[in-house]
Design a protein around this motif. Structure first.
Motif, PDB file in Angstrom:
ATOM      1  N   ARG A 113     -61.376 -27.650  21.668  1.00  0.00           N
ATOM      2  CA  ARG A 113     -61.280 -28.511  22.849  1.00  0.00           C
ATOM      3  C   ARG A 113     -62.640 -29.072  23.252  1.00  0.00           C
ATOM      4  O   ARG A 113     -62.761 -30.261  23.569  1.00  0.00           O
ATOM      5  N   GLN A 114     -63.678 -28.236  23.247  1.00  0.00           N
ATOM      6  CA  GLN A 114     -64.993 -28.704  23.676  1.00  0.00           C
ATOM      7  C   GLN A 114     -65.490 -29.841  22.801  1.00  0.00           C
ATOM      8  O   GLN A 114     -66.002 -30.852  23.295  1.00  0.00           O
ATOM      9  N   PHE A 115     -65.321 -29.710  21.479  1.00  0.00           N
ATOM     10  CA  PHE A 115     -65.764 -30.790  20.601  1.00  0.00           C
ATOM     11  C   PHE A 115     -64.940 -32.055  20.829  1.00  0.00           C
ATOM     12  O   PHE A 115     -65.469 -33.166  20.842  1.00  0.00           O
ATOM     13  N   ALA A 116     -63.634 -31.907  20.993  1.00  0.00           N
ATOM     14  CA  ALA A 116     -62.784 -33.070  21.234  1.00  0.00           C
ATOM     15  C   ALA A 116     -63.259 -33.842  22.464  1.00  0.00           C
ATOM     16  O   ALA A 116     -63.351 -35.080  22.445  1.00  0.00           O
ATOM     17  N   GLU A 117     -63.585 -33.119  23.524  1.00  0.00           N
ATOM     18  CA  GLU A 117     -64.066 -33.761  24.740  1.00  0.00           C
ATOM     19  C   GLU A 117     -65.398 -34.460  24.497  1.00  0.00           C
ATOM     20  O   GLU A 117     -65.614 -35.592  24.946  1.00  0.00           O
ATOM     21  N   THR A 162     -68.110 -41.331  22.045  1.00  0.00           N
ATOM     22  CA  THR A 162     -67.552 -42.608  21.603  1.00  0.00           C
ATOM     23  C   THR A 162     -67.632 -43.642  22.716  1.00  0.00           C
ATOM     24  O   THR A 162     -68.082 -44.781  22.506  1.00  0.00           O
ATOM     25  N   VAL A 163     -67.219 -43.260  23.912  1.00  0.00           N
ATOM     26  CA  VAL A 163     -67.223 -44.191  25.041  1.00  0.00           C
ATOM     27  C   VAL A 163     -68.646 -44.562  25.433  1.00  0.00           C
ATOM     28  O   VAL A 163     -68.952 -45.741  25.700  1.00  0.00           O
ATOM     29  N   GLU A 164     -69.536 -43.582  25.467  1.00  0.00           N
ATOM     30  CA  GLU A 164     -70.915 -43.862  25.866  1.00  0.00           C
ATOM     31  C   GLU A 164     -71.634 -44.738  24.842  1.00  0.00           C
ATOM     32  O   GLU A 164     -72.457 -45.587  25.209  1.00  0.00           O
ATOM     33  N   THR A 165     -71.338 -44.554  23.560  1.00  0.00           N
ATOM     34  CA  THR A 165     -72.038 -45.290  22.507  1.00  0.00           C
ATOM     35  C   THR A 165     -71.419 -46.657  22.235  1.00  0.00           C
ATOM     36  O   THR A 165     -72.135 -47.657  22.092  1.00  0.00           O
ATOM     37  N   LEU A 166     -70.093 -46.717  22.189  1.00  0.00           N
ATOM     38  CA  LEU A 166     -69.414 -47.962  21.812  1.00  0.00           C
ATOM     39  C   LEU A 166     -68.826 -48.707  23.003  1.00  0.00           C
ATOM     40  O   LEU A 166     -68.297 -49.801  22.850  1.00  0.00           O
ATOM     41  N   GLY A 167     -68.899 -48.092  24.186  1.00  0.00           N
ATOM     42  CA  GLY A 167     -68.581 -48.819  25.409  1.00  0.00           C
ATOM     43  C   GLY A 167     -67.190 -48.659  25.975  1.00  0.00           C
ATOM     44  O   GLY A 167     -66.960 -48.950  27.158  1.00  0.00           O
ATOM     45  N   ARG A 168     -66.241 -48.180  25.174  1.00  0.00           N
ATOM     46  CA  ARG A 168     -64.865 -48.047  25.635  1.00  0.00           C
ATOM     47  C   ARG A 168     -64.067 -47.297  24.581  1.00  0.00           C
ATOM     48  O   ARG A 168     -64.591 -46.907  23.545  1.00  0.00           O
ATOM     49  N   LEU A 169     -62.778 -47.108  24.833  1.00  0.00           N
ATOM     50  CA  LEU A 169     -61.886 -46.527  23.844  1.00  0.00           C
ATOM     51  C   LEU A 169     -60.503 -47.149  24.024  1.00  0.00           C
ATOM     52  O   LEU A 169     -59.913 -47.062  25.092  1.00  0.00           O
ATOM     53  N   ASP A 170     -60.021 -47.791  22.963  1.00  0.00           N
ATOM     54  CA  ASP A 170     -58.731 -48.472  23.017  1.00  0.00           C
ATOM     55  C   ASP A 170     -57.695 -47.870  22.082  1.00  0.00           C
ATOM     56  O   ASP A 170     -56.501 -47.948  22.351  1.00  0.00           O
ATOM     57  N   ILE A 171     -58.145 -47.310  20.963  1.00  0.00           N
ATOM     58  CA  ILE A 171     -57.233 -46.833  19.925  1.00  0.00           C
ATOM     59  C   ILE A 171     -57.659 -45.431  19.492  1.00  0.00           C
ATOM     60  O   ILE A 171     -58.819 -45.202  19.142  1.00  0.00           O
ATOM     61  N   PHE A 225     -53.466 -32.726  21.028  1.00  0.00           N
ATOM     62  CA  PHE A 225     -53.426 -32.465  22.463  1.00  0.00           C
ATOM     63  C   PHE A 225     -54.824 -32.602  23.059  1.00  0.00           C
ATOM     64  O   PHE A 225     -55.009 -33.276  24.084  1.00  0.00           O
ATOM     65  N   PHE A 226     -55.813 -31.955  22.423  1.00  0.00           N
ATOM     66  CA  PHE A 226     -57.173 -31.959  22.976  1.00  0.00           C
ATOM     67  C   PHE A 226     -57.745 -33.371  23.036  1.00  0.00           C
ATOM     68  O   PHE A 226     -58.352 -33.771  24.039  1.00  0.00           O
ATOM     69  N   LEU A 227     -57.564 -34.146  21.959  1.00  0.00           N
ATOM     70  CA  LEU A 227     -58.135 -35.487  21.925  1.00  0.00           C
ATOM     71  C   LEU A 227     -57.418 -36.436  22.886  1.00  0.00           C
ATOM     72  O   LEU A 227     -58.060 -37.255  23.546  1.00  0.00           O
ATOM     73  N   VAL A 228     -56.104 -36.330  22.959  1.00  0.00           N
ATOM     74  CA  VAL A 228     -55.374 -37.178  23.904  1.00  0.00           C
ATOM     75  C   VAL A 228     -55.758 -36.828  25.336  1.00  0.00           C
ATOM     76  O   VAL A 228     -55.948 -37.723  26.178  1.00  0.00           O
ATOM     77  N   GLN A 229     -55.880 -35.549  25.636  1.00  0.00           N
ATOM     78  CA  GLN A 229     -56.283 -35.147  26.982  1.00  0.00           C
ATOM     79  C   GLN A 229     -57.658 -35.695  27.326  1.00  0.00           C
ATOM     80  O   GLN A 229     -57.891 -36.170  28.451  1.00  0.00           O
ATOM     81  N   ALA A 230     -58.576 -35.656  26.363  1.00  0.00           N
ATOM     82  CA  ALA A 230     -59.921 -36.168  26.606  1.00  0.00           C
ATOM     83  C   ALA A 230     -59.938 -37.684  26.703  1.00  0.00           C
ATOM     84  O   ALA A 230     -60.690 -38.269  27.499  1.00  0.00           O
ATOM     85  N   ALA A 231     -59.092 -38.339  25.906  1.00  0.00           N
ATOM     86  CA  ALA A 231     -59.088 -39.803  25.868  1.00  0.00           C
ATOM     87  C   ALA A 231     -58.342 -40.425  27.039  1.00  0.00           C
ATOM     88  O   ALA A 231     -58.631 -41.568  27.432  1.00  0.00           O
ATOM     89  N   ARG A 232     -57.389 -39.699  27.597  1.00  0.00           N
ATOM     90  CA  ARG A 232     -56.474 -40.277  28.597  1.00  0.00           C
ATOM     91  C   ARG A 232     -57.182 -41.026  29.722  1.00  0.00           C
ATOM     92  O   ARG A 232     -56.756 -42.147  30.084  1.00  0.00           O
ATOM     93  N   PRO A 233     -58.251 -40.501  30.328  1.00  0.00           N
ATOM     94  CA  PRO A 233     -58.882 -41.242  31.430  1.00  0.00           C
ATOM     95  C   PRO A 233     -59.489 -42.573  31.008  1.00  0.00           C
ATOM     96  O   PRO A 233     -59.738 -43.440  31.864  1.00  0.00           O
ATOM     97  N   HIS A 234     -59.714 -42.763  29.712  1.00  0.00           N
ATOM     98  CA  HIS A 234     -60.361 -43.981  29.228  1.00  0.00           C
ATOM     99  C   HIS A 234     -59.371 -45.018  28.715  1.00  0.00           C
ATOM    100  O   HIS A 234     -59.749 -46.173  28.493  1.00  0.00           O
TER     101      HIS A 234
END
Length: 289
Positions: free
Chosen positions: A106-110, A116-125, A159-168
């Motif tokens: 989970r920690q790595f997924a977060e 990804t968001v900080e470096t590339l600016g957003r997350l769409d896919i 689960f971990f990646l979707v949970q981390a990605a959801r706010p973005h």
């Protein structure tokens, strides 16, 4: 190429089988078959297992269609493959980010989503492709460590990646999960693996209902036997490799670039009225949807 710090927590597990495409004599075909048409311009994608196989083909196709792409790979042995994928992304004129770590943590997924968001600016896919499998002839041969490891990599990670990605994620974003033909047909020697793929399909369908009102689509791809490093590096018994994929109606294994277009279709606006669905690039096997 931007390379993140490695994050690999200590986990008690059976020996891993890093698949190194660079060392394969018969290399999988990842190359996109057509010029891009700008279907992902302005988008950012995160692709797990992007160093080789289906993940590399998906990363390459996403980049050709205009997306900046972050990839995740697991083991140091796969670093050369990951660097090759980064070179492919950059050759398409896109920005790439290379992340090493255990998607089942989970920690790595977060941290991967945050970087990804900080470096590339957003997350769409979010393309959840990374997976592992360990063949066993008898259900009694499956150790607790292997069972936990297979579920951790194949479904916990999603689960971990979707949970981390959801706010973005926002309206128009897409999540594409990699399930398998084994979810539909079963597999006599991949009991734990095929069970995780059943869980992934149920996860996809349930998550699609959860996120539909927010305009976020969730779909899956269920490949058949595809020629990737996973299989010759221990994912299939060595004695069965000569006939790998010959039991399909087409009589051969598929190539990663025959699967990647399914991920592209589900990632872009062409699939704007599809969610909770599964596509089946499997060599002609007829399975339930």
């Amino acid at each position: 190429m931007r390379q993140s710090q490695s994050f690999q927590p200590a986990i008690h597990e059976e020996p891993r089988m890093p698949g190194t495409e660079d060392k394969m004599a018969d290399k999988p075909d990842w190359r996109p078959r057509y010029p891009g048409s700008g279907r992902l311009v302005g988008k950012v994608a995160l692709v797990t297992g992007g160093d080789s196989g289906i993940g590399r083909a998906v990363a390459a196709l996403f980049a050709r269609e205009g997306a900046d792409v972050a990839i995740i790979y697991m083991a140091n042995e796969e670093r050369k493959d990951a660097e090759h994928t980064m070179a492919i992304i950059e050759s398409e004129g896109r920005e790439g980010l290379c992340l090493q770590g255990d998607v089942g943590c989970r920690q790595f997924a977060e941290e991967a989503v945050t970087e990804t968001v900080e470096t590339l600016g957003r997350l769409d896919i979010l393309a959840n492709i990374a997976g592992e499998q360990h063949p066993d002839d008898e259900v009694t041969d499956i150790t607790e460590a292997q069972l936990r490891r297979t579920f951790q990599t194949n479904i916990y990670s999603m689960f971990f990646l979707v949970q981390a990605a959801r706010p973005h994620l926002r309206k128009g974003s897409a999540i594409i999960n990699c399930t398998s033909v084994t979810m539909y047909e079963g597999s006599r020697n991949l009991l734990d693996y095929s069970s995780t793929k059943g869980a992934i399909t149920a996860f996809t369908r349930s998550l699609s209902k959860s996120l539909a009102e927010d305009g976020i689509r969730v779909n899956a791809v269920a490949p058949g036997p595809i020629w990737t490093p996973l299989n010759p590096y221990g994912g299939q018994p060595p004695e069965e490799m000569e006939d790998f994929g010959k039991n399909t109606p087409m009589g051969r294994p598929g190539q990663p670039n025959e699967v990647a277009p399914a991920f592209l279709f589900l990632a872009c606006e062409d699939a704007s009225y599809m969610s909770g669905q599964v596509l089946h690039p499997n060599g002609g096997s007829i399975v339930g949807s």
